[in-house]
Motif scaffolding. Structure first.
Motif, PDB file in Angstrom:
ATOM      1  N   UNK A 173       1.111  -1.375  -0.092  1.00  0.00           N
ATOM      2  CA  UNK A 173       0.045  -0.160  -0.017  1.00  0.00           C
ATOM      3  C   UNK A 173       1.109   1.271  -0.081  1.00  0.00           C
ATOM      4  N   UNK A 174       1.060   1.881  -1.074  1.00  0.00           N
ATOM      5  CA  UNK A 174       1.798   3.220  -1.088  1.00  0.00           C
ATOM      6  C   UNK A 174       1.226   4.274  -0.396  1.00  0.00           C
ATOM      7  N   UNK A 175       1.975   5.205   0.056  1.00  0.00           N
ATOM      8  CA  UNK A 175       1.917   6.619   0.698  1.00  0.00           C
ATOM      9  C   UNK A 175       2.381   7.820   0.090  1.00  0.00           C
ATOM     10  N   UNK A 176       1.945   8.877   0.018  1.00  0.00           N
ATOM     11  CA  UNK A 176       2.653  10.220  -0.145  1.00  0.00           C
ATOM     12  C   UNK A 176       2.363  11.012   0.823  1.00  0.00           C
ATOM     13  N   UNK A 177       3.623  11.957   0.812  1.00  0.00           N
ATOM     14  CA  UNK A 177       3.553  13.157   1.920  1.00  0.00           C
ATOM     15  C   UNK A 177       2.960  14.139   1.493  1.00  0.00           C
ATOM     16  N   UNK A 178       1.987  14.851   2.036  1.00  0.00           N
ATOM     17  CA  UNK A 178       1.331  16.212   1.573  1.00  0.00           C
ATOM     18  C   UNK A 178       1.343  16.981   2.869  1.00  0.00           C
ATOM     19  N   UNK A 179       1.982  17.958   2.830  1.00  0.00           N
ATOM     20  CA  UNK A 179       2.014  19.137   4.080  1.00  0.00           C
ATOM     21  C   UNK A 179       2.307  18.390   5.379  1.00  0.00           C
ATOM     22  N   UNK A 180       3.149  17.350   5.054  1.00  0.00           N
ATOM     23  CA  UNK A 180       3.522  16.801   6.546  1.00  0.00           C
ATOM     24  C   UNK A 180       2.609  15.849   6.786  1.00  0.00           C
ATOM     25  N   UNK A 181       1.538  15.379   5.977  1.00  0.00           N
ATOM     26  CA  UNK A 181       0.587  14.207   6.294  1.00  0.00           C
ATOM     27  C   UNK A 181       0.869  13.244   5.397  1.00  0.00           C
ATOM     28  N   UNK A 182       0.687  12.058   5.977  1.00  0.00           N
ATOM     29  CA  UNK A 182       0.857  10.859   4.979  1.00  0.00           C
ATOM     30  C   UNK A 182      -0.700  10.297   4.714  1.00  0.00           C
ATOM     31  N   UNK A 183      -0.536  10.240   3.256  1.00  0.00           N
ATOM     32  CA  UNK A 183      -1.947   9.894   2.686  1.00  0.00           C
ATOM     33  C   UNK A 183      -1.550   8.644   2.018  1.00  0.00           C
ATOM     34  N   UNK A 184      -2.602   7.557   2.285  1.00  0.00           N
ATOM     35  CA  UNK A 184      -2.308   6.178   1.624  1.00  0.00           C
ATOM     36  C   UNK A 184      -3.250   6.284   0.487  1.00  0.00           C
ATOM     37  N   UNK A 185      -2.732   5.131  -0.537  1.00  0.00           N
ATOM     38  CA  UNK A 185      -3.354   4.630  -1.705  1.00  0.00           C
ATOM     39  C   UNK A 185      -4.617   4.113  -0.874  1.00  0.00           C
ATOM     40  N   UNK A 186      -5.886   4.001  -1.852  1.00  0.00           N
ATOM     41  CA  UNK A 186      -6.835   3.427  -1.023  1.00  0.00           C
ATOM     42  C   UNK A 186      -7.115   2.049  -0.661  1.00  0.00           C
ATOM     43  N   UNK A 187      -6.362   1.268  -1.635  1.00  0.00           N
ATOM     44  CA  UNK A 187      -6.293  -0.196  -0.979  1.00  0.00           C
ATOM     45  C   UNK A 187      -5.020  -0.689  -1.195  1.00  0.00           C
ATOM     46  N   UNK A 188      -4.957  -2.115  -1.037  1.00  0.00           N
ATOM     47  CA  UNK A 188      -3.547  -2.809  -1.201  1.00  0.00           C
ATOM     48  C   UNK A 188      -3.595  -3.343  -2.686  1.00  0.00           C
ATOM     49  N   UNK A 189      -2.455  -3.403  -3.070  1.00  0.00           N
ATOM     50  CA  UNK A 189      -1.916  -3.796  -4.414  1.00  0.00           C
ATOM     51  C   UNK A 189      -1.496  -5.208  -4.115  1.00  0.00           C
ATOM     52  N   UNK A 190      -2.015  -6.436  -4.650  1.00  0.00           N
ATOM     53  CA  UNK A 190      -1.859  -7.657  -4.436  1.00  0.00           C
ATOM     54  C   UNK A 190      -1.131  -8.477  -5.597  1.00  0.00           C
TER      55      UNK A 190
END
Length: 196
Positions: A173-190
Motif C-alpha cells: 500500500x503506497x503513501x505520499x506525504x502532503x504538507x507533513x501528512x501521510x496519505x495512503x493509496x485507497x487499497x492494497x495492491x496484491x
C-alpha cells in the motif's frame, strides 16, 4: 481519469491541499494502479545464520550447521531472513512515486510479516525498477502445526530446492506525504506467486 485518481483528488481538495504540485503527486501515486507488479526473486536467505545458496538442501550443511539445526528444531525454532524482490514496470507517461509503503508478506496463506518500508520509491516513466522487501520470521512459530521436515523443506524451498510448491503472497500500500501528512493509496495492491 480513473476512479482511484478521482477519489484521491476529491480527498485532497476537501483537505484544502489543491495545487499543481499536489496534483502531480496524486497522479504519481495513482500511477501505481497502472503499473505491472511481478515477482522477481527471493535472495539473501539466511537460516540460523547460514547463507542458503540457490538450490541448497539439508545435505549441503556441514556437521556444525547440522548440529545447530538439530538443536533449533528440538527447541521448535527456525529463524530465517530473506529478501523478496519485486519488479515494478511503469508504462505511464509520468513517474509512479511514493514516500513509503505498508507491506504484508505471506507464505502458504499464513501472514509472515506486516510492516512499513519508510524509503521513498520512484519508478520513472516508461521504465522498470526492482523493490527489495526484507522479511524476518521464525518458520516454526508461523507453521506450528506442521512437521519439522515440512517446515525445513519450506526454508530450503525459498532457496530454490525441489520440494512441494510454496505460495508467496505480497500486498503493498503506497503513501505520499502532503504538507507533513501521510496519505495512503485507497487499497492494497496484491501480487501472488507459486514457487514451483
Amino acid at each position: 481519469m480513473s476512479k482511484i485518481k478521482r477519489t484521491l483528488i476529491i480527498l485532497f481538495v476537501a483537505l484544502g491541499l489543491s495545487s499543481c504540485d499536489l496534483l502531480t503527486q496524486v497522479a504519481q501515486m495513482a500511477n501505481f494502479a497502472n503499473c505491472t507488479f511481478d515477482f522477481n526473486s527471493i535472495n539473501k536467505i539466511q537460516m540460523l545464520g547460514v547463507n542458503l545458496s540457490k538450490g541448497m538442501t539439508k545435505d549441503d550443511l556441514n556437521a556444525t550447521q547440522l548440529l545447530n539445526l538439530a538443536n533449533a528444531l528440538m527447541k521448535r525454532e527456525l529463524p530465517v531472513t530473506f529478501n523478496v524482490n519485486l519488479d515494478v514496470e511503469n508504462p505511464n507517461a509520468i513517474a509512479a512515486a511514493m514516500s513509503k509503503m505498508d507491506y504484508i508478506v505471506s507464505l502458504n496463506d499464513k501472514q509472515v510479516i506486516s510492516t512499513t518500508m519508510n524509503n521513498s520509491i520512484n519508478v520513472p516513466a516508461k521504465s522498470k525498477n526492482t523493490i527489495t522487501i526484507p522479511v524476518t520470521t521464525d518458520l516454526f512459530q508461523l507453521f506450528s502445526g506442521e512437521s519439522a521436515d515440512a517446515i525445513l523443506n519450506l526454508a530450503f524451498k525459498l532457496a530454490g530446492a525441489s520440494s512441494d510448491p510454496v505460495k508467496l503472497g505480497l500486498q503493498v500500500k503506497p503513501y505520499i506525504t502532503i504538507n507533513n501528512q501521510q496519505l495512503s493509496y485507497p487499497n492494497y495492491i496484491t501480487i501472488n506467486k507459486t514457487l514451483q
